[in-house]
Write an enzyme that holds these catalytic residues in place. Sequence first.
Site, PDB file in Angstrom:
ATOM      1  N   CYS A 110       3.009   4.123  -4.656  1.00 57.32           N
ATOM      2  CA  CYS A 110       1.776   3.501  -4.170  1.00 57.32           C
ATOM      3  C   CYS A 110       0.623   4.457  -4.407  1.00 57.32           C
ATOM      4  O   CYS A 110       0.764   5.669  -4.178  1.00 57.32           O
ATOM      5  CB  CYS A 110       1.939   3.199  -2.677  1.00 57.32           C
ATOM      6  SG  CYS A 110       0.497   2.437  -1.927  1.00 57.32           S
ATOM      7  N   HIS A 153       4.599  -6.232  -2.752  1.00 50.90           N
ATOM      8  CA  HIS A 153       4.077  -4.909  -2.374  1.00 50.90           C
ATOM      9  C   HIS A 153       2.594  -5.026  -2.009  1.00 50.90           C
ATOM     10  O   HIS A 153       2.158  -4.522  -0.976  1.00 50.90           O
ATOM     11  CB  HIS A 153       4.274  -3.930  -3.546  1.00 50.90           C
ATOM     12  CG  HIS A 153       3.717  -2.564  -3.313  1.00 50.90           C
ATOM     13  ND1 HIS A 153       4.514  -1.456  -3.160  1.00 50.90           N
ATOM     14  CD2 HIS A 153       2.442  -2.108  -3.212  1.00 50.90           C
ATOM     15  CE1 HIS A 153       3.752  -0.384  -2.978  1.00 50.90           C
ATOM     16  NE2 HIS A 153       2.486  -0.758  -3.008  1.00 50.90           N
ATOM     17  N   GLU A 154       1.828  -5.700  -2.869  1.00 53.91           N
ATOM     18  CA  GLU A 154       0.384  -5.819  -2.619  1.00 53.91           C
ATOM     19  C   GLU A 154       0.093  -6.737  -1.433  1.00 53.91           C
ATOM     20  O   GLU A 154      -0.807  -6.459  -0.641  1.00 53.91           O
ATOM     21  CB  GLU A 154      -0.345  -6.307  -3.877  1.00 53.91           C
ATOM     22  CG  GLU A 154      -0.240  -5.368  -5.074  1.00 53.91           C
ATOM     23  CD  GLU A 154      -0.636  -3.925  -4.793  1.00 53.91           C
ATOM     24  OE1 GLU A 154      -1.526  -3.672  -3.955  1.00 53.91           O
ATOM     25  OE2 GLU A 154      -0.045  -3.028  -5.420  1.00 53.91           O
ATOM     26  N   HIS A 157       0.189  -4.902   1.729  1.00 51.56           N
ATOM     27  CA  HIS A 157      -1.042  -4.155   2.034  1.00 51.56           C
ATOM     28  C   HIS A 157      -2.033  -5.005   2.825  1.00 51.56           C
ATOM     29  O   HIS A 157      -2.747  -4.493   3.686  1.00 51.56           O
ATOM     30  CB  HIS A 157      -1.728  -3.659   0.752  1.00 51.56           C
ATOM     31  CG  HIS A 157      -1.185  -2.377   0.224  1.00 51.56           C
ATOM     32  ND1 HIS A 157      -1.132  -1.214   0.958  1.00 51.56           N
ATOM     33  CD2 HIS A 157      -0.657  -2.073  -0.984  1.00 51.56           C
ATOM     34  CE1 HIS A 157      -0.606  -0.247   0.232  1.00 51.56           C
ATOM     35  NE2 HIS A 157      -0.299  -0.739  -0.958  1.00 51.56           N
TER      36      HIS A 157
END
Length: 185
Positions: A110, A153-154, A157
Amino acid sequence: MILMKDIIREGHPTLRAKAKEMSFPLSAEDRQLCDDLLEYIVNSQDDVLSEKYGLRSGIGLAAPQVNASKRVFVLHIPDEDKPLENFIAINPKIVSHSVEKTYISTGEGCLSVDREVPGYVPRYARITVKAYDKEGKEIKMRLKGLAAIAFQHELDHLNGIMFYDHIDENAPFKDIPGAQPLDRE
């Protein structure tokens, strides 16, 4: 242009906050944010530009990583499904997912984490997603492999979740039942 100094690092409170939905039509500031995020990711994959500007290479970047608590991220994965080249996802959601899991055998990284975090990060192997482009047009697509992992993954966030939150700290490399590893060089 976003540089490494503009990307906030783990420990910053924005990375743990749930980002706010964006509304359409996008403001000029929000349109610029989308363009700036995408410019960073594309430039970070260019050897000449990444060296010139000291950019760490990435395939995705979310607005919270530049201290903007907004539900938008970008992906640029040239070797995968073509829809994920120069892809901007506004107010993204996973609408369905496979039972099967996957993980990157070498682990995830990341841009907001400056250290190696060993371990498997379980992700859904296949997902159907919905998002909006800068014009407010709905995009719906199915993703698998690296594209599906990067999207998850994004999206994490935007929900204040870091990739290492998914790693079993007592057994970071334990077998994930029913999961097929995705190997990346």
